[in-house]
Design an enzyme around this catalytic site. Structure first.
Site, PDB file in Angstrom:
ATOM      1  N   CYS A  14      76.903  84.183 -17.471  1.00 42.72           N
ATOM      2  CA  CYS A  14      76.186  83.061 -18.065  1.00 42.72           C
ATOM      3  C   CYS A  14      76.634  81.471 -16.911  1.00 42.72           C
ATOM      4  O   CYS A  14      77.431  81.653 -16.393  1.00 42.72           O
ATOM      5  CB  CYS A  14      76.470  82.687 -19.639  1.00 42.72           C
ATOM      6  SG  CYS A  14      78.320  82.307 -19.915  1.00 42.72           S
ATOM      7  N   CYS A  17      80.294  80.881 -16.949  1.00 43.46           N
ATOM      8  CA  CYS A  17      80.932  81.658 -16.028  1.00 43.46           C
ATOM      9  C   CYS A  17      80.877  81.095 -14.729  1.00 43.46           C
ATOM     10  O   CYS A  17      82.062  80.822 -14.060  1.00 43.46           O
ATOM     11  CB  CYS A  17      80.381  83.058 -15.754  1.00 43.46           C
ATOM     12  SG  CYS A  17      80.648  83.910 -17.493  1.00 43.46           S
ATOM     13  N   ASP A 425      52.552  70.584   2.404  1.00 42.23           N
ATOM     14  CA  ASP A 425      52.599  70.806   3.940  1.00 42.23           C
ATOM     15  C   ASP A 425      50.855  70.883   3.698  1.00 42.23           C
ATOM     16  O   ASP A 425      50.114  71.129   2.900  1.00 42.23           O
ATOM     17  CB  ASP A 425      52.761  72.049   3.935  1.00 42.23           C
ATOM     18  CG  ASP A 425      52.615  72.695   5.197  1.00 42.23           C
ATOM     19  OD1 ASP A 425      52.845  72.146   6.305  1.00 42.23           O
ATOM     20  OD2 ASP A 425      52.210  73.816   5.377  1.00 42.23           O
ATOM     21  N   ASP A 625      53.205  77.018   2.129  1.00 42.98           N
ATOM     22  CA  ASP A 625      52.772  78.344   2.387  1.00 42.98           C
ATOM     23  C   ASP A 625      53.402  79.114   3.494  1.00 42.98           C
ATOM     24  O   ASP A 625      53.134  80.296   3.653  1.00 42.98           O
ATOM     25  CB  ASP A 625      51.211  78.533   2.310  1.00 42.98           C
ATOM     26  CG  ASP A 625      50.533  77.957   3.793  1.00 42.98           C
ATOM     27  OD1 ASP A 625      51.385  76.883   4.309  1.00 42.98           O
ATOM     28  OD2 ASP A 625      49.620  78.690   4.423  1.00 42.98           O
ATOM     29  N   ASP A 629      58.061  76.199   5.884  1.00 46.49           N
ATOM     30  CA  ASP A 629      58.348  75.319   4.767  1.00 46.49           C
ATOM     31  C   ASP A 629      59.525  75.808   3.789  1.00 46.49           C
ATOM     32  O   ASP A 629      59.668  75.052   3.031  1.00 46.49           O
ATOM     33  CB  ASP A 629      56.937  75.286   3.816  1.00 46.49           C
ATOM     34  CG  ASP A 629      55.825  74.902   4.630  1.00 46.49           C
ATOM     35  OD1 ASP A 629      56.035  73.950   5.130  1.00 46.49           O
ATOM     36  OD2 ASP A 629      54.861  75.766   4.208  1.00 46.49           O
TER      37      ASP A 629
END
Length: 747
Positions: A14, A17, A425, A625, A629
């Protein structure tokens, strides 16, 4: 000199931690900074190697109850193997716990008085706790030894007490019946809690299981072997690690460039879209630079290695992606952070309740003390807490998938509706991402059919990538050619052909000037106008005149303008980044109504621009895409990948749009708004039961009206809290339907 390394962490369950490990490392002498990424199960540590070693870091983490994988102890793939094994193990435990807890739940809720019912439930519950749920107890004990508490502690205490209390009542029910009380059994609470919390962990694990694949695929862009040219001209195949600066390497058609360098011999076109994001391959001649991971196309060439290993642009991208991913705050894990305070508080209240009743309980002091303290622990069960986020995410993700939106985690959901700036972009996101012929302006008075056949003959033999767009356009027009003739490529200018004794040319303006071919005034005006619009003009001419102007551009996506208008209507600033020149960038920005854009940017420029916006206090979303990027996507608060883009962008991004339509971004914003509202409501209901129920369970009303909360009612309230959370999550679909009628974007 300080070093910065990334280590895979073993044993985190978790965000508590992650906080414990980060605190332990940060307090170690010689450590400058430690950033734990719970989603990726790794930690990035900046440290002084003269004061602390990798082994020292590992020992520090081990002392905190966890472990590190050091580079010299494992292969790079080992972390992925461990992650997959952990997921498979959790999957088996979840299925086993669900199957065994079902009969316990049915008997406990509907057939509690059946013969031997308690013993049957005991038989089913034992393996749920001791086999499938034992990690909760192991982790809770480990945290206790180090003075910490997390969600495992709450699960272990509540289920452990409920089970032990039920076991006592199964073995010695007369203790209660002799006192006129019923011997209550809570096996169903213990078993169902374990099963549902495991289910929540499984959903969480699945959401983050592909976190490391982006880095792995980036590394995979570099070939494992290369061809080195020796001094005597012979070829030698060597591993990529053996390449040194100054080596001459050979690249054949279709090969990936192995390292950064400069061309020494040969001519070709290289697809650099993974670095620049631009769709048009770049011509490479002697002296031009080539970059790791880019793909050679039709020609062969030799180049000198200049930057190898960690110095290449690709290696820098990998490093920046890792650091940007690790720098994000784990806001998704709100429940675990609250549990760190909530757990000891509940245990403390239960202990105080027991002591209080022992002091003031009279003849039935022990009976009331035991019942009320157990009731406090049972009603404080973390079922609703464990389900609050996963159930809302499940419904939200399901509805998102119907609308071509894939959302990875609650952090992205929470952040998206708070976004103040969206960075887009250009190529492949706002535009289609590939060159197409938008217009051909033919010179009137020519033999149009013959000219089109000549143009097809020449372009079909050209290696220039723009030629493919022309060939496709003419083919779609139904043009075919059987012409024969001579063909010649002119580096930096275009191509020349000789058909039936007549010379023809296809290329740039320089090609016309070199061959003494002039443009008519109207053609010059048309060419200038197209250039101002950011389009590429290719000239087709014979030896006397320009026969046609071929206009090629990256076409705008149909929904881009509408999507940007919707985002701006919500008060969100929209920015466009592109590797194109400023003229092309301004033309695109003006055509879609954008005020903010930046041209001629490299991958690091995009990430830096996102940082600039973040430094201004803005929550930033990045949509892209391409591999180019990935740095900016990793840096952004919310990262969005267009589904038809590269696998790298999709893996780095927290939100993936299966469609190339930008309208999916405002859809995702609407989905985020409603899902986050449901998560917050779920957390409210999960805690309100505890805020009201715990005092009642402790007997706060007993002095005034003699009311004590029955443990069975406490268990029922616990179950109802879980049901209410799930029911509220299912309302997301209705809320989105209402929102659809108001904004008309969710399909």
């Amino acid at each position: 000199m300080n070093e910065k390394k990334s280590f895979y962490v073993i044993g985190m369950s978790c965000a508590g931690c992650a906080a414990n490990i980060q605190q332990a490392l940060s307090e170690r002498k010689g450590v400058i900074e430690a950033r734990v990424n719970f989603a990726a199960s790794d930690v990035i540590v900046e440290y002084n190697p003269t004061l602390v070693s990798d082994k020292d870091l590992q020992k520090t983490v081990q002392e905190a109850g966890y472990d590190l994988l050091l580079e010299n102890e494992t292969e790079p793939e080992q972390a992925e193997i461990l992650q997959r094994e952990a997921y498979d193990k959790l999957h088996r435990k979840t299925i086993g716990a669900l199957l065994l807890s079902l009969p316990v739940f049915v008997i406990g809720m509907f057939f509690m008085h059946m013969p031997y019912g308690n013993w049957i439930m005991l038989g089913f519950t034992l393996p749920v706790l001791l086999v499938f749920g034992r990690d909760f107890f192991i982790n809770a004990w480990r945290q206790l030894k180090h003075g910490h508490a997390n969600m495992d502690t709450l699960v272990a205490v509540s289920t452990g007490v409920a089970f032990l209390f039920s076991l006592f009542n199964t073995l010695w029910p007369t203790y209660w019946t002799d006192r006129g009380l019923e011997a209550h059994i809570y096996y169903e609470a213990a078993a169902v809690i374990i099963a549902l919390i495991l289910l929540g962990r499984l959903l969480e694990s699945r959401a983050k299981s592909n976190t490391s694949t982006a880095i792995r695929k980036l590394i995979g862009l570099q070939p494992k072997e290369v061809i080195r040219i020796l001094e005597d001209g012979t070829e030698q195949v060597i591993p990529i690690k053996a390449v040194q600066p100054g080596d001459i390497l050979l690249v054949k058609p279709g090969d990936k460039i192995p390292v950064d360098g400069s061309v020494t011999e040969g001519v070709s076109f290289v697809d650099e879209s993974m670095i620049t994001g631009e769709p048009v391959p770049v011509e490479k001649v002697t002296g031009t630079h080539v970059y790791t991971g880019t793909i050679n196309q039709k020609g062969s060439f030799k180049f000198m290695a200049e930057k190898v290993g960690s110095e290449t642009i690709l290696a820098q991208i990998i490093k920046m992606v890792q650091e940007a991913q690790g720098s994000k705050a784990p806001v998704q894990q709100l429940v675990d952070r609250i549990a760190a305070i909530f757990v000891p508080a509940v245990i403390g209240i239960a202990a105080l309740t027991f002591i209080g009743w022992m002091i003031a309980g009279g003849e039935l002091a022990f009976t009331h003390a035991l019942l009320t303290s157990v009731t406090v622990l049972v009603i404080a069960c973390p079922c609703a807490l464990g389900l609050a986020t996963p159930t809302a995410i499940m419904v939200g993700i399901g509805k998102g998938a119907e609308n071509n939106i894939l959302i990875r985690d609650a952090q992205s959901l929470e952040q998206l509706c708070k976004v103040q700036a969206v960075v887009l972009d250009k190529t492949g996101t706002i535009t289609e991402g590939k060159p197409v012929v938008t217009d051909i302006f033919w010179n009137p008075g020519i033999d149009l059919r013959h000219s089109m056949e000549v143009l097809l003959f020449m372009e079909s033999r050209s290696e220039h990538p723009l030629a493919d767009a022309v060939v496709l356009h003419l083919t779609e027009e139904g043009i075919k050619t059987n012409l024969k003739g001579e063909f010649n490529s002119l580096t930096g200018q275009g191509i020349q052909g000789m058909i039936n004794g007549e010379s023809y040319f296809v290329g740039n303006r320089r090609l016309l000037e070199m061959n003494g071919i002039s443009r008519e005034s109207k053609q010059a005006e048309q060419a200038d106008a197209c250039s101002l619009e950011g389009k590429t003009v290719v000239y087709f001419a014979d030896s006397k005149q320009v026969l046609a102007l071929i206009v090629i551009a990256d076409r705008m996506k149909p929904g881009s303008v509408k999507a940007i208008e919707r985002l701006q209507a919500e008060g969100i600033e929209v920015y466009m980044l592109t590797g194109d020149n400023r003229i092309t960038a301004r033309a695109v920005a003006d055509s879609i109504g954008l005020k903010h854009f930046k041209a001629e940017v490299m991958p690091s420029d995009k990430a830096d621009f996102v940082k600039e916006l973040q430094q201004q206090g803005k929550i930033v979303a990045m949509a892209g895409d391409g591999i180019n990027d990935s740095q900016a996507l990793a840096q952004a608060d919310v990262s969005i990948a267009m589904g038809k883009g590269s696998d790298i962008a999709i893996d780095v991004a927290k939100i993936t749009l299966i469609t190339s339509d930008l309208n999916a971004i405002p859809k995702a914003w609407a989905l985020s708004k409603q899902t986050v509202a449901a998560i917050r409501q779920n957390l409210f209901w999960a805690f309100i039961y505890n805020l009201i129920g715990i005092p009642l369970a402790a007997g706060i009303l007993y002095p005034c009206c003699g009311f004590l909360l029955n443990p069975m009612i406490a268990a029922a309230a616990m179950a109802f809290s879980s049901v209410s959370v799930v029911t509220n999550s299912l309302r997301i679909k209705n809320l989105i339907s209402i929102f659809k009628s108001q904004f008309s974007i969710i399909g």
